[in-house]
Design an enzyme around this catalytic site. Structure first.
Site, PDB file in Angstrom:
ATOM      1  N   TYR A  52     -83.544  53.258 -18.888  1.00  0.00           N
ATOM      2  CA  TYR A  52     -84.013  52.711 -17.611  1.00  0.00           C
ATOM      3  C   TYR A  52     -84.260  53.880 -16.673  1.00  0.00           C
ATOM      4  CZ  TYR A  52     -84.736  49.030 -14.193  1.00  0.00           C
ATOM      5  OH  TYR A  52     -85.294  48.189 -13.265  1.00  0.00           O
ATOM      6  N   LYS A 107     -91.355  28.770 -35.573  1.00  0.00           N
ATOM      7  CA  LYS A 107     -92.521  29.586 -35.901  1.00  0.00           C
ATOM      8  C   LYS A 107     -92.216  31.062 -35.674  1.00  0.00           C
ATOM      9  CE  LYS A 107     -96.949  29.087 -37.031  1.00  0.00           C
ATOM     10  NZ  LYS A 107     -97.507  28.080 -37.943  1.00  0.00           N
ATOM     11  N   GLU A 149    -100.656  27.307 -31.149  1.00  0.00           N
ATOM     12  CA  GLU A 149     -99.923  26.418 -32.042  1.00  0.00           C
ATOM     13  C   GLU A 149     -99.882  25.005 -31.474  1.00  0.00           C
ATOM     14  OE1 GLU A 149     -97.781  25.931 -35.594  1.00  0.00           O
ATOM     15  OE2 GLU A 149     -98.706  27.752 -34.807  1.00  0.00           O
ATOM     16  N   ASP A 175    -103.082  26.279 -36.810  1.00  0.00           N
ATOM     17  CA  ASP A 175    -103.370  24.954 -37.367  1.00  0.00           C
ATOM     18  C   ASP A 175    -104.762  24.915 -37.989  1.00  0.00           C
ATOM     19  OD1 ASP A 175    -100.920  24.113 -36.362  1.00  0.00           O
ATOM     20  OD2 ASP A 175    -101.786  23.496 -34.462  1.00  0.00           O
ATOM     21  N   ALA A 208    -111.510  15.545 -39.765  1.00  0.00           N
ATOM     22  CA  ALA A 208    -112.446  16.420 -39.054  1.00  0.00           C
ATOM     23  C   ALA A 208    -111.816  16.981 -37.791  1.00  0.00           C
ATOM     24  CB  ALA A 208    -113.732  15.662 -38.717  1.00  0.00           C
ATOM     25  N   GLY A 209    -110.499  17.172 -37.834  1.00  0.00           N
ATOM     26  CA  GLY A 209    -109.795  17.801 -36.731  1.00  0.00           C
ATOM     27  C   GLY A 209    -109.760  19.303 -36.912  1.00  0.00           C
ATOM     28  N   ALA A 210    -108.752  19.938 -36.312  1.00  0.00           N
ATOM     29  CA  ALA A 210    -108.669  21.397 -36.319  1.00  0.00           C
ATOM     30  C   ALA A 210    -108.675  21.961 -37.734  1.00  0.00           C
ATOM     31  CB  ALA A 210    -107.412  21.842 -35.572  1.00  0.00           C
ATOM     32  N   ALA A 211    -107.796  21.456 -38.594  1.00  0.00           N
ATOM     33  CA  ALA A 211    -107.699  21.994 -39.945  1.00  0.00           C
ATOM     34  C   ALA A 211    -108.950  21.691 -40.765  1.00  0.00           C
ATOM     35  CB  ALA A 211    -106.464  21.434 -40.643  1.00  0.00           C
ATOM     36  N   ASN A 300     -98.358  15.422 -44.450  1.00  0.00           N
ATOM     37  CA  ASN A 300     -96.938  15.599 -44.645  1.00  0.00           C
ATOM     38  C   ASN A 300     -96.179  14.702 -43.653  1.00  0.00           C
ATOM     39  OD1 ASN A 300     -94.678  16.755 -45.767  1.00  0.00           O
ATOM     40  ND2 ASN A 300     -95.047  18.807 -44.970  1.00  0.00           N
ATOM     41  N   ASN A 330     -98.725  27.211 -44.420  1.00  0.00           N
ATOM     42  CA  ASN A 330     -99.298  28.245 -43.560  1.00  0.00           C
ATOM     43  C   ASN A 330     -98.472  29.521 -43.498  1.00  0.00           C
ATOM     44  OD1 ASN A 330    -101.011  26.123 -43.005  1.00  0.00           O
ATOM     45  ND2 ASN A 330    -101.024  26.448 -40.804  1.00  0.00           N
TER      46      ASN A 330
END
Length: 403
Positions: A52, A107, A149, A175, A208-211, A300, A330
């Site tokens: 410091y 995560k 996320e 995702d 048809a979402g994010a993944a 899942n 992932n």
């Protein structure tokens, strides 16, 4: 959850007062799952004066004069922010910022365990795209990368795009891209196992979402023969008039065959099913798929096609679950991807870096392929080094590395 049913510490035994028996999940999470520790000692006055004031002032002044030194003399190049707004948490949905923290902590420890990367969970109490972008952009000087996320679609696409325009560090929505990288790696090996190339395959994605969007994009980049994506209303096709901007863009680079109608109709003769939507696909539709089909039912905990049904018709079956072979997880991707990007101080994560990660991940088990092994275990110690090296090399090749 009501405070009265929160469990006692693991050494306390059952909660006799309320009749609730010990739950190991609560015991594990009590007090959180992570902490921050110093990497240098502060044992005496000399240590304190270096760590410091006054010693720290020299370092601050040097960074002010030469900003690039921040990577050498702070933790910036070793740490990632794990950012959420709590709007699409695992299978729990919109549970809010504070309730998302156990997942974000989880995560963060996966980053450390599987990639040697430090990570800090940040749960934001805001939902507007511009609010999220502005907040994260203002936090960015403290971090070497941003892992988005559990932000709901379609906002997640815009948040990622706008952040990439604002900051000069990697921004990665796991995702989307983590799922896409691992799916491509497994599909490469499954195709190889059955004597085919990606270019010979016609795939159908449920969701048809994010993944789903990210998987479709990376499969096209990798040279898949054709891929059609289905939402609740059927095949995402340019002839539909109800498409969002994201789905309209999706229709523009998928479905070369011009399919329309239901998911079941699209599956007729398809080589590959990829499920990232939930729901259930009728067995009679699965039965119409091509010989040696590849079924990746990744919802899942309940896959779109139960593995027992999938095994009747498929040469290779993968799920998102850890209790079946070929888990599309992932954690096989994001720790190594960020480790590689941080290693070379990349300014962003490119499509080429994602493709390199998928190729490296597939190569880990390329000599061990079987119907029950087209993707490594998350605990395979070869994974992170292979992905890290491939991503770092790709960053250099694509001109986004800064060392």
């Amino acid at each position: 959850m009501a405070a009265e049913i929160v469990n006692p510490r693991s050494d306390s035994g059952p909660d006799d007062t309320h009749g609730e028996f010990f739950d190991p999940a609560f015991a594990l999470h009590r007090g959180g799952k992570m902490e921050i520790r110093a990497t240098v000692p502060v044992r005496d006055r000399d240590d304190l004066s270096l760590a410091y004031t006054p010693g720290v002032a020299k370092v601050c002044s040097a960074i002010a004069e030469h900003p690039e030194l921040v990577h050498d003399y702070t933790w910036k190049s070793q740490v990632v922010a794990v950012v959420t707004d709590g709007s699409a948490v695992l299978g729990l949905g919109d549970i809010g910022a504070e309730a998302s923290l156990p997942v974000m902590e989880g995560k963060a420890i996966l980053f450390k365990q599987f990639g040697g990367v430090d990570a800090v969970p940040i749960a934001l109490d805001c939902r507007g795209v511009d609010e999220i972008v502005e907040t994260v952009a203002r936090l960015a000087p403290s971090f070497g990368g941003i892992n988005l996320e559990d932000i709901s679609a379609p906002r997640c696409f815009e948040v990622e795009r706008k952040l990439q325009e604002r900051v000069d560090i990697p921004v990665f929505h796991d995702d989307q891209h983590g799922t896409a990288v691992v799916t491509l790696a497994a599909l490469r090996n499954a195709a190889k196992l059955t004597g085919r190339s990606l270019g010979e395959l016609r795939a159908v994605i449920s969701g048809a979402g994010a993944a789903g969007v990210a998987i479709a994009r990376i499969l096209v980049e990798a040279g898949i023969g054709d891929v059609a994506v289905c939402d609740r209303k059927g095949v995402v096709s340019a002839v539909r008039e109800d498409l969002t901007d994201v789905k309209r863009d999706l229709a523009g680079f998928t479905n070369k065959a011009g399919l329309s109608g239901t998911l079941a109709a699209a599956l007729d003769g398809a080589d590959v099913f990829i499920g990232v939507s939930g729901g259930t696909v009728p067995e009679e539709a699965v039965a119409t798929m091509a010989k040696n089909a590849l079924i990746f039912a990744m919802a899942n905990p309940t896959p779109e096609i139960h593995p027992d049904v999938a095994q009747k018709y498929a040469a290779v079956v993968a799920t998102g679950r850890s209790d079946y072979p070929n888990q599309i997880n992932n954690v096989l991707a994001f720790p190594g991807i960020f480790a590689g990007a941080l290693q070379v101080r990349a300014s962003r994560i490119t499509e080429g870096m994602k493709l390199a990660a998928a190729e490296a991940l597939a190569a880990v088990v390329a000599d061990e392929l079987s119907a029950e092994c087209v993707i490594p275990s998350p605990f395979d110690e070869r994974v992170a080094p292979a992905v890290t090296a491939a991503v770092a090399a790709a960053a250099r090749a694509e001109g986004v590395a800064r060392r």
